[in-house]
Scaffold this active site. Structure first.
Site, PDB file in Angstrom:
ATOM      1  N   CYS A 187      -1.592   8.849   3.145  1.00 47.59           N
ATOM      2  CA  CYS A 187      -1.599   8.413   1.747  1.00 47.59           C
ATOM      3  C   CYS A 187      -2.946   8.674   1.092  1.00 47.59           C
ATOM      4  CB  CYS A 187      -1.268   6.921   1.660  1.00 47.59           C
ATOM      5  SG  CYS A 187       0.388   6.483   2.195  1.00 47.59           S
ATOM      6  N   GLU A 239       0.889  -1.174   0.000  1.00 49.11           N
ATOM      7  CA  GLU A 239       0.000   0.000   0.000  1.00 49.11           C
ATOM      8  C   GLU A 239       0.912   1.204   0.000  1.00 49.11           C
ATOM      9  OE1 GLU A 239      -1.329   3.247   1.059  1.00 49.11           O
ATOM     10  OE2 GLU A 239      -1.914   2.429   3.006  1.00 49.11           O
TER      11      GLU A 239
END
Length: 463
Positions: free
Chosen positions: A261, A227
Protein backbone atom coordinates in the site's frame (compact mmCIF):
# COMPACT_ATOMS: atom_id res chain seq x y z
CA UNK A 1 -9.18 -23.20 2.09
CA UNK A 2 -6.24 -23.88 -0.24
CA UNK A 3 -2.80 -22.31 -0.44
CA UNK A 4 -0.81 -22.14 -3.66
CA UNK A 5 2.88 -21.49 -4.29
CA UNK A 6 2.96 -18.56 -6.75
CA UNK A 7 6.55 -19.41 -7.74
CA UNK A 8 5.24 -22.61 -9.33
CA UNK A 9 1.49 -21.98 -9.42
CA UNK A 10 1.06 -25.39 -7.80
CA UNK A 11 -1.03 -26.26 -4.72
CA UNK A 12 0.70 -26.28 -1.36
CA UNK A 13 -1.78 -27.42 1.24
CA UNK A 14 -5.49 -27.57 1.97
CA UNK A 15 -7.00 -26.38 5.26
CA UNK A 16 -10.48 -27.02 6.60
CA UNK A 17 -12.57 -23.90 7.10
CA UNK A 18 -13.96 -23.28 10.55
CA UNK A 19 -17.65 -24.12 10.67
CA UNK A 20 -20.20 -21.62 12.04
CA UNK A 21 -20.44 -23.66 15.23
CA UNK A 22 -16.65 -23.64 15.61
CA UNK A 23 -16.54 -19.88 15.14
CA UNK A 24 -19.31 -19.47 17.71
CA UNK A 25 -17.24 -21.45 20.20
CA UNK A 26 -14.17 -19.35 19.43
CA UNK A 27 -16.11 -16.13 20.00
CA UNK A 28 -17.24 -17.50 23.33
CA UNK A 29 -13.65 -18.36 24.19
CA UNK A 30 -12.56 -14.82 23.30
CA UNK A 31 -15.26 -13.29 25.47
CA UNK A 32 -14.35 -15.52 28.41
CA UNK A 33 -10.61 -14.91 27.98
CA UNK A 34 -11.11 -11.15 27.98
CA UNK A 35 -12.74 -11.22 31.41
CA UNK A 36 -9.48 -12.57 32.86
CA UNK A 37 -6.97 -11.00 30.48
CA UNK A 38 -8.16 -7.42 31.06
CA UNK A 39 -7.29 -7.79 34.77
CA UNK A 40 -3.86 -9.27 34.10
CA UNK A 41 -1.22 -6.77 35.29
CA UNK A 42 0.18 -4.74 32.41
CA UNK A 43 3.70 -5.82 33.40
CA UNK A 44 2.66 -9.45 32.81
CA UNK A 45 1.26 -8.63 29.39
CA UNK A 46 4.49 -6.84 28.53
CA UNK A 47 6.56 -9.86 29.59
CA UNK A 48 4.47 -12.16 27.41
CA UNK A 49 4.93 -9.83 24.45
CA UNK A 50 8.70 -9.89 24.94
CA UNK A 51 8.43 -13.69 24.95
CA UNK A 52 6.60 -13.51 21.61
CA UNK A 53 9.58 -11.61 20.19
CA UNK A 54 11.83 -14.44 21.37
CA UNK A 55 9.61 -17.05 19.70
CA UNK A 56 9.67 -15.11 16.45
CA UNK A 57 13.45 -14.93 16.39
CA UNK A 58 13.88 -18.57 17.41
CA UNK A 59 11.73 -19.70 14.48
CA UNK A 60 12.54 -16.93 12.02
CA UNK A 61 13.63 -19.13 9.14
CA UNK A 62 10.59 -21.40 9.44
CA UNK A 63 8.17 -18.46 9.46
CA UNK A 64 9.99 -16.75 6.59
CA UNK A 65 9.80 -19.88 4.46
CA UNK A 66 6.06 -20.16 5.14
CA UNK A 67 5.62 -16.57 3.95
CA UNK A 68 7.72 -17.14 0.85
CA UNK A 69 5.90 -20.34 -0.11
CA UNK A 70 2.46 -18.76 0.26
CA UNK A 71 3.07 -15.27 -1.15
CA UNK A 72 6.23 -15.43 -3.29
CA UNK A 73 7.97 -12.85 -1.08
CA UNK A 74 11.77 -13.13 -1.54
CA UNK A 75 13.21 -15.03 1.39
CA UNK A 76 15.52 -12.24 2.54
CA UNK A 77 12.56 -9.86 2.69
CA UNK A 78 10.52 -12.47 4.56
CA UNK A 79 13.28 -12.87 7.15
CA UNK A 80 13.40 -9.08 7.54
CA UNK A 81 9.64 -9.09 8.09
CA UNK A 82 9.92 -11.57 10.94
CA UNK A 83 12.62 -9.41 12.53
CA UNK A 84 10.38 -6.33 12.22
CA UNK A 85 7.60 -8.22 14.00
CA UNK A 86 9.98 -9.03 16.85
CA UNK A 87 10.91 -5.34 16.96
CA UNK A 88 7.29 -4.18 17.34
CA UNK A 89 6.79 -6.72 20.12
CA UNK A 90 9.86 -5.44 21.94
CA UNK A 91 8.78 -1.84 21.40
CA UNK A 92 5.45 -2.30 23.15
CA UNK A 93 6.95 -4.59 25.77
CA UNK A 94 9.18 -1.65 26.70
CA UNK A 95 6.83 1.31 26.21
CA UNK A 96 3.24 0.14 26.79
CA UNK A 97 3.29 1.15 30.47
CA UNK A 98 4.33 4.69 29.59
CA UNK A 99 1.85 4.93 26.72
CA UNK A 100 -1.03 3.80 28.96
CA UNK A 101 -0.09 5.85 32.01
CA UNK A 102 -3.14 7.82 33.21
CA UNK A 103 -3.26 11.46 32.13
CA UNK A 104 -4.04 13.99 34.86
CA UNK A 105 -6.09 17.14 34.25
CA UNK A 106 -6.56 20.50 36.01
CA UNK A 107 -9.21 20.22 38.70
CA UNK A 108 -10.63 22.09 41.72
CA UNK A 109 -8.80 21.92 45.08
CA UNK A 110 -9.39 18.65 46.85
CA UNK A 111 -10.07 16.70 43.65
CA UNK A 112 -8.09 14.55 41.28
CA UNK A 113 -9.20 14.15 37.67
CA UNK A 114 -7.55 11.78 35.26
CA UNK A 115 -8.08 9.79 32.09
CA UNK A 116 -7.41 6.06 32.35
CA UNK A 117 -7.14 3.68 29.41
CA UNK A 118 -9.13 0.47 29.63
CA UNK A 119 -9.47 -2.26 26.96
CA UNK A 120 -12.67 -2.72 24.98
CA UNK A 121 -12.83 -6.49 24.47
CA UNK A 122 -12.49 -8.84 21.48
CA UNK A 123 -11.15 -7.03 18.40
CA UNK A 124 -11.59 -8.52 14.93
CA UNK A 125 -8.63 -7.99 12.59
CA UNK A 126 -9.13 -8.51 8.86
CA UNK A 127 -5.65 -8.68 7.39
CA UNK A 128 -4.08 -8.89 3.90
CA UNK A 129 -1.61 -11.33 2.39
CA UNK A 130 1.13 -8.96 1.24
CA UNK A 131 2.90 -8.61 4.61
CA UNK A 132 1.25 -11.58 6.27
CA UNK A 133 3.16 -11.41 9.56
CA UNK A 134 3.88 -7.67 9.92
CA UNK A 135 0.31 -6.50 9.30
CA UNK A 136 -0.91 -8.85 12.04
CA UNK A 137 1.75 -8.04 14.63
CA UNK A 138 1.39 -4.30 14.25
CA UNK A 139 -2.23 -4.70 15.41
CA UNK A 140 -1.72 -7.57 17.86
CA UNK A 141 1.28 -6.22 19.76
CA UNK A 142 -0.40 -3.01 20.99
CA UNK A 143 -4.01 -4.20 21.20
CA UNK A 144 -3.32 -7.37 23.18
CA UNK A 145 -0.92 -5.54 25.47
CA UNK A 146 -3.60 -2.92 26.16
CA UNK A 147 -5.78 -5.77 27.44
CA UNK A 148 -7.93 -6.57 24.43
CA UNK A 149 -8.14 -10.03 22.88
CA UNK A 150 -7.66 -10.68 19.16
CA UNK A 151 -9.58 -12.54 16.47
CA UNK A 152 -7.64 -12.79 13.21
CA UNK A 153 -9.40 -13.26 9.88
CA UNK A 154 -6.41 -13.49 7.56
CA UNK A 155 -6.40 -13.48 3.75
CA UNK A 156 -7.54 -16.82 2.39
CA UNK A 157 -4.30 -17.46 0.46
CA UNK A 158 -2.10 -17.39 3.60
CA UNK A 159 -3.70 -19.86 6.02
CA UNK A 160 -0.29 -21.30 6.91
CA UNK A 161 0.90 -17.87 8.03
CA UNK A 162 -2.31 -17.30 9.98
CA UNK A 163 -1.90 -20.52 11.96
CA UNK A 164 1.81 -19.89 12.48
CA UNK A 165 1.04 -16.53 14.07
CA UNK A 166 -1.45 -18.18 16.42
CA UNK A 167 1.36 -20.60 17.31
CA UNK A 168 3.70 -17.70 18.18
CA UNK A 169 1.37 -16.44 20.88
CA UNK A 170 0.64 -19.93 22.17
CA UNK A 171 4.36 -20.77 22.48
CA UNK A 172 5.01 -17.41 24.14
CA UNK A 173 2.63 -18.43 26.93
CA UNK A 174 -0.49 -16.42 26.14
CA UNK A 175 -3.66 -17.86 27.72
CA UNK A 176 -6.11 -19.68 25.48
CA UNK A 177 -8.62 -17.44 23.75
CA UNK A 178 -6.47 -14.28 23.87
CA UNK A 179 -5.42 -14.65 20.22
CA UNK A 180 -7.26 -16.90 17.77
CA UNK A 181 -7.19 -17.40 14.02
CA UNK A 182 -10.54 -17.76 12.25
CA UNK A 183 -10.24 -19.79 9.04
CA UNK A 184 -13.25 -18.32 7.28
CA UNK A 185 -13.89 -16.78 3.85
CA UNK A 186 -14.54 -13.09 3.39
CA UNK A 187 -18.28 -13.52 2.97
CA UNK A 188 -18.56 -14.61 6.62
CA UNK A 189 -16.76 -11.59 8.08
CA UNK A 190 -19.87 -9.43 8.37
CA UNK A 191 -21.59 -12.00 10.59
CA UNK A 192 -18.59 -12.16 12.93
CA UNK A 193 -18.35 -8.37 13.13
CA UNK A 194 -22.07 -8.11 13.85
CA UNK A 195 -21.81 -10.53 16.78
CA UNK A 196 -22.35 -8.82 20.13
CA UNK A 197 -19.20 -10.42 21.52
CA UNK A 198 -16.98 -8.51 19.06
CA UNK A 199 -16.37 -4.93 20.21
CA UNK A 200 -14.30 -3.42 17.40
CA UNK A 201 -12.52 -4.15 14.12
CA UNK A 202 -9.40 -3.19 12.24
CA UNK A 203 -8.73 -3.83 8.57
CA UNK A 204 -5.79 -3.41 6.25
CA UNK A 205 -6.75 -3.84 2.62
CA UNK A 206 -8.50 -2.24 -0.32
CA UNK A 207 -10.86 0.72 -0.07
CA UNK A 208 -13.65 -1.61 -1.22
CA UNK A 209 -13.02 -3.96 1.71
CA UNK A 210 -12.75 -0.98 4.04
CA UNK A 211 -16.12 0.35 2.97
CA UNK A 212 -17.71 -3.05 3.66
CA UNK A 213 -16.20 -3.27 7.16
CA UNK A 214 -17.07 0.35 7.95
CA UNK A 215 -20.66 -0.17 6.80
CA UNK A 216 -21.22 -3.22 9.00
CA UNK A 217 -19.40 -1.68 11.96
CA UNK A 218 -21.38 1.55 11.61
CA UNK A 219 -24.64 -0.31 11.61
CA UNK A 220 -23.68 -1.87 14.93
CA UNK A 221 -21.89 1.22 16.34
CA UNK A 222 -18.49 -0.43 16.62
CA UNK A 223 -15.15 1.33 16.47
CA UNK A 224 -12.94 0.68 13.43
CA UNK A 225 -9.45 1.52 12.22
CA UNK A 226 -8.89 1.22 8.46
CA UNK A 227 -5.56 1.24 6.63
CA UNK A 228 -6.50 1.08 2.98
CA UNK A 229 -4.84 1.47 -0.39
CA UNK A 230 -2.42 4.06 -1.62
CA UNK A 231 -1.08 5.66 -4.76
CA UNK A 232 1.89 7.27 -3.12
CA UNK A 233 3.68 10.12 -4.92
CA UNK A 234 7.47 10.18 -5.04
CA UNK A 235 8.47 13.77 -5.80
CA UNK A 236 11.95 14.52 -7.17
CA UNK A 237 12.94 18.20 -7.24
CA UNK A 238 15.74 19.84 -9.19
CA UNK A 239 18.19 19.95 -6.26
CA UNK A 240 17.72 16.29 -5.27
CA UNK A 241 20.54 13.77 -5.05
CA UNK A 242 19.52 11.89 -8.20
CA UNK A 243 21.59 8.79 -7.53
CA UNK A 244 20.03 8.36 -4.10
CA UNK A 245 16.55 9.26 -5.32
CA UNK A 246 16.71 6.75 -8.17
CA UNK A 247 18.19 3.85 -6.22
CA UNK A 248 15.84 4.33 -3.27
CA UNK A 249 12.90 4.85 -5.62
CA UNK A 250 13.48 1.53 -7.35
CA UNK A 251 13.39 -0.24 -3.99
CA UNK A 252 10.39 1.80 -2.85
CA UNK A 253 8.46 0.67 -5.91
CA UNK A 254 9.61 -2.96 -6.24
CA UNK A 255 10.14 -4.41 -2.78
CA UNK A 256 7.70 -7.22 -2.07
CA UNK A 257 7.05 -7.42 -5.80
CA UNK A 258 5.53 -3.94 -5.70
CA UNK A 259 2.66 -5.32 -3.63
CA UNK A 260 2.50 -2.71 -0.90
CA UNK A 261 0.00 0.00 0.00
CA UNK A 262 2.84 2.41 0.81
CA UNK A 263 4.98 1.59 -2.21
CA UNK A 264 6.01 4.59 -4.30
CA UNK A 265 3.73 4.39 -7.33
CA UNK A 266 3.68 7.79 -9.04
CA UNK A 267 7.15 9.26 -9.66
CA UNK A 268 6.78 13.00 -10.19
CA UNK A 269 9.98 14.58 -11.49
CA UNK A 270 10.60 18.22 -12.36
CA UNK A 271 11.60 19.03 -15.92
CA UNK A 272 15.15 20.14 -15.08
CA UNK A 273 16.24 16.68 -13.91
CA UNK A 274 13.64 14.43 -15.53
CA UNK A 275 15.87 12.84 -18.19
CA UNK A 276 18.81 12.34 -15.83
CA UNK A 277 16.56 10.76 -13.18
CA UNK A 278 14.76 8.54 -15.67
CA UNK A 279 18.03 7.17 -17.08
CA UNK A 280 19.25 6.24 -13.60
CA UNK A 281 15.88 4.85 -12.58
CA UNK A 282 15.41 2.63 -15.61
CA UNK A 283 18.98 1.30 -15.39
CA UNK A 284 18.39 0.34 -11.76
CA UNK A 285 15.00 -1.24 -12.54
CA UNK A 286 16.51 -3.36 -15.29
CA UNK A 287 19.28 -4.56 -12.96
CA UNK A 288 16.82 -6.14 -10.51
CA UNK A 289 17.02 -9.93 -10.27
CA UNK A 290 13.66 -11.58 -10.89
CA UNK A 291 13.56 -15.22 -9.91
CA UNK A 292 13.05 -17.96 -7.36
CA UNK A 293 11.96 -16.29 -4.11
CA UNK A 294 13.85 -18.90 -2.09
CA UNK A 295 17.11 -17.73 -3.69
CA UNK A 296 18.72 -15.04 -1.49
CA UNK A 297 19.97 -13.29 -4.63
CA UNK A 298 16.42 -12.64 -5.86
CA UNK A 299 15.13 -9.05 -5.67
CA UNK A 300 11.65 -9.59 -7.13
CA UNK A 301 9.69 -12.81 -6.82
CA UNK A 302 6.35 -13.75 -8.35
CA UNK A 303 3.10 -11.93 -7.82
CA UNK A 304 0.99 -13.51 -5.11
CA UNK A 305 -1.79 -14.92 -7.30
CA UNK A 306 -2.58 -15.44 -10.97
CA UNK A 307 -5.69 -13.26 -10.83
CA UNK A 308 -3.68 -10.41 -9.32
CA UNK A 309 -1.13 -10.63 -12.13
CA UNK A 310 -3.89 -10.57 -14.72
CA UNK A 311 -5.48 -7.50 -13.15
CA UNK A 312 -2.13 -5.73 -13.00
CA UNK A 313 -1.39 -6.49 -16.64
CA UNK A 314 -4.79 -5.19 -17.67
CA UNK A 315 -4.01 -1.88 -15.93
CA UNK A 316 -0.75 -1.65 -17.86
CA UNK A 317 -2.32 -2.55 -21.22
CA UNK A 318 -5.18 -0.10 -20.77
CA UNK A 319 -2.75 2.67 -19.84
CA UNK A 320 -0.55 1.99 -22.87
CA UNK A 321 -3.65 1.93 -25.09
CA UNK A 322 -4.57 5.32 -23.62
CA UNK A 323 -1.18 6.75 -24.65
CA UNK A 324 1.37 5.84 -21.98
CA UNK A 325 4.86 4.89 -23.21
CA UNK A 326 6.18 1.49 -22.12
CA UNK A 327 9.88 1.96 -21.34
CA UNK A 328 10.68 -1.47 -19.92
CA UNK A 329 8.82 -4.59 -18.82
CA UNK A 330 5.09 -4.72 -19.44
CA UNK A 331 4.52 -8.41 -20.27
CA UNK A 332 4.10 -11.42 -17.95
CA UNK A 333 7.24 -13.55 -18.00
CA UNK A 334 7.08 -16.76 -20.00
CA UNK A 335 8.10 -19.11 -17.23
CA UNK A 336 6.60 -21.29 -14.54
CA UNK A 337 4.93 -19.27 -11.83
CA UNK A 338 3.16 -15.94 -11.55
CA UNK A 339 5.91 -13.56 -12.61
CA UNK A 340 5.57 -9.96 -13.79
CA UNK A 341 8.70 -7.96 -14.58
CA UNK A 342 9.54 -4.58 -13.06
CA UNK A 343 7.91 -2.11 -15.44
CA UNK A 344 8.26 1.61 -16.15
CA UNK A 345 5.68 3.78 -17.93
CA UNK A 346 6.16 7.40 -18.97
CA UNK A 347 3.97 9.98 -20.76
CA UNK A 348 1.14 8.76 -18.53
CA UNK A 349 -2.15 10.32 -19.66
CA UNK A 350 -4.55 11.73 -17.10
CA UNK A 351 -7.34 9.33 -16.20
CA UNK A 352 -5.73 6.07 -17.32
CA UNK A 353 -5.58 3.18 -14.82
CA UNK A 354 -2.02 3.72 -13.60
CA UNK A 355 -2.84 7.39 -13.08
CA UNK A 356 -6.03 7.01 -11.04
CA UNK A 357 -6.07 3.48 -9.57
CA UNK A 358 -3.90 1.75 -7.03
CA UNK A 359 -1.36 -0.33 -8.97
CA UNK A 360 -0.46 -3.30 -6.79
CA UNK A 361 2.60 -4.67 -8.52
CA UNK A 362 6.06 -3.68 -9.83
CA UNK A 363 4.84 -0.95 -12.19
CA UNK A 364 6.14 2.63 -11.89
CA UNK A 365 4.44 5.61 -13.54
CA UNK A 366 6.91 8.45 -14.16
CA UNK A 367 5.61 11.98 -14.74
CA UNK A 368 7.40 15.05 -16.10
CA UNK A 369 6.25 18.31 -14.45
CA UNK A 370 7.38 21.88 -14.94
CA UNK A 371 8.32 22.89 -11.40
CA UNK A 372 7.79 22.46 -7.68
CA UNK A 373 4.27 23.87 -7.71
CA UNK A 374 3.23 21.52 -10.50
CA UNK A 375 4.81 18.60 -8.62
CA UNK A 376 2.73 19.30 -5.51
CA UNK A 377 -0.39 19.69 -7.60
CA UNK A 378 0.19 16.32 -9.26
CA UNK A 379 1.07 14.67 -5.95
CA UNK A 380 -2.30 15.74 -4.57
CA UNK A 381 -4.20 14.75 -7.72
CA UNK A 382 -5.50 11.52 -6.19
CA UNK A 383 -8.27 10.29 -3.92
CA UNK A 384 -5.69 8.32 -1.92
CA UNK A 385 -3.65 9.82 0.89
CA UNK A 386 -1.49 7.22 2.60
CA UNK A 387 2.15 8.28 2.19
CA UNK A 388 4.42 10.48 0.11
CA UNK A 389 8.14 10.93 -0.43
CA UNK A 390 9.85 14.22 -1.33
CA UNK A 391 13.45 14.50 -2.51
CA UNK A 392 15.38 17.77 -2.16
CA UNK A 393 18.77 18.90 -0.84
CA UNK A 394 17.06 21.71 1.09
CA UNK A 395 15.73 20.32 4.38
CA UNK A 396 13.59 23.42 5.08
CA UNK A 397 12.09 23.19 1.60
CA UNK A 398 11.32 19.53 2.20
CA UNK A 399 9.57 20.32 5.47
CA UNK A 400 7.53 23.06 3.81
CA UNK A 401 6.44 20.72 1.02
CA UNK A 402 5.58 18.04 3.56
CA UNK A 403 2.94 20.46 4.81
CA UNK A 404 1.56 20.93 1.30
CA UNK A 405 1.20 17.26 0.33
CA UNK A 406 -2.05 15.60 1.43
CA UNK A 407 -1.05 12.31 3.07
CA UNK A 408 -0.98 10.54 6.41
CA UNK A 409 2.82 10.61 6.38
CA UNK A 410 5.46 12.37 4.30
CA UNK A 411 9.09 11.27 4.25
CA UNK A 412 11.78 13.66 2.99
CA UNK A 413 14.77 12.00 1.30
CA UNK A 414 13.53 8.60 2.43
CA UNK A 415 11.04 5.99 1.28
CA UNK A 416 7.73 5.70 3.08
CA UNK A 417 7.73 3.02 5.76
CA UNK A 418 5.93 2.01 8.92
CA UNK A 419 7.89 2.17 12.16
CA UNK A 420 6.77 1.11 15.65
CA UNK A 421 7.96 4.45 17.07
CA UNK A 422 5.71 6.70 14.96
CA UNK A 423 1.98 6.76 14.15
CA UNK A 424 0.96 5.32 10.79
CA UNK A 425 -2.22 5.75 8.74
CA UNK A 426 -3.86 7.67 5.93
CA UNK A 427 -6.46 10.21 4.85
CA UNK A 428 -8.99 10.24 2.04
CA UNK A 429 -9.87 6.79 0.73
CA UNK A 430 -6.66 5.50 2.32
CA UNK A 431 -8.58 5.13 5.56
CA UNK A 432 -8.68 6.56 9.06
CA UNK A 433 -7.28 5.93 12.50
CA UNK A 434 -3.65 5.31 13.38
CA UNK A 435 -1.53 2.28 14.09
CA UNK A 436 1.76 2.00 15.99
CA UNK A 437 3.38 4.23 18.59
CA UNK A 438 1.28 5.70 21.42
CA UNK A 439 -1.58 6.60 19.07
CA UNK A 440 -1.89 2.99 17.95
CA UNK A 441 -2.19 1.43 21.38
CA UNK A 442 -4.89 3.95 22.32
CA UNK A 443 -7.16 3.31 19.33
CA UNK A 444 -9.05 0.44 20.98
CA UNK A 445 -9.35 1.56 24.58
CA UNK A 446 -11.98 3.31 26.62
CA UNK A 447 -10.57 6.73 27.49
CA UNK A 448 -12.33 6.82 30.82
CA UNK A 449 -12.52 10.04 32.86
CA UNK A 450 -12.18 9.41 36.59
CA UNK A 451 -13.06 12.29 38.95
CA UNK A 452 -12.05 11.83 42.60
CA UNK A 453 -13.37 14.30 45.15
CA UNK A 454 -12.74 14.43 48.91
CA UNK A 455 -16.17 15.99 49.45
CA UNK A 456 -19.24 16.50 47.24
CA UNK A 457 -19.36 19.79 45.35
CA UNK A 458 -22.11 22.05 46.72
CA UNK A 459 -22.49 23.85 43.42
CA UNK A 460 -24.93 23.06 40.65
CA UNK A 461 -23.50 21.18 37.71
CA UNK A 462 -24.88 22.00 34.29
CA UNK A 463 -24.10 19.58 31.47
Amino acid sequence: MDSTNPATNRPLESYEEHSPSKVDTMLGDAEAAFETWKHRPLADRERLLAAAADVLRANAREYAETMTRETGKPITQAEAEVEKCAWVCEHYAEHASAYLEPDHHPSPPGTTVKTVYEPLGPVLAVMPWNFPFWQVFRFAAPYLTAGNVGLLKHASNVPGCALAIEEVFREAGYPGGVFQTLLIPSDRVADVLADDRVEAATLTGSDRAGRAIASTAGEHLKKTVLELGGSDPYVVLADADLDAAASTGVWARNQNGGQSCIAAKRFIVVEAVYDAFLDRFVDAVESLVVGDPMDPETDVGPQARQDLLEGLHEQVRASVDAGATLVTGGEPLDREGVYYPPTVLTDVPEGCPVDTEEVFGPVAAVYRVEDEAAAVEKANDTAFGLGASVWTADRERGERLAGEVDAGCVYVNELVKSDPRVPFGGVGISGYGRELSEDGIKEFVNRKTVWLADEPDDGTVVE
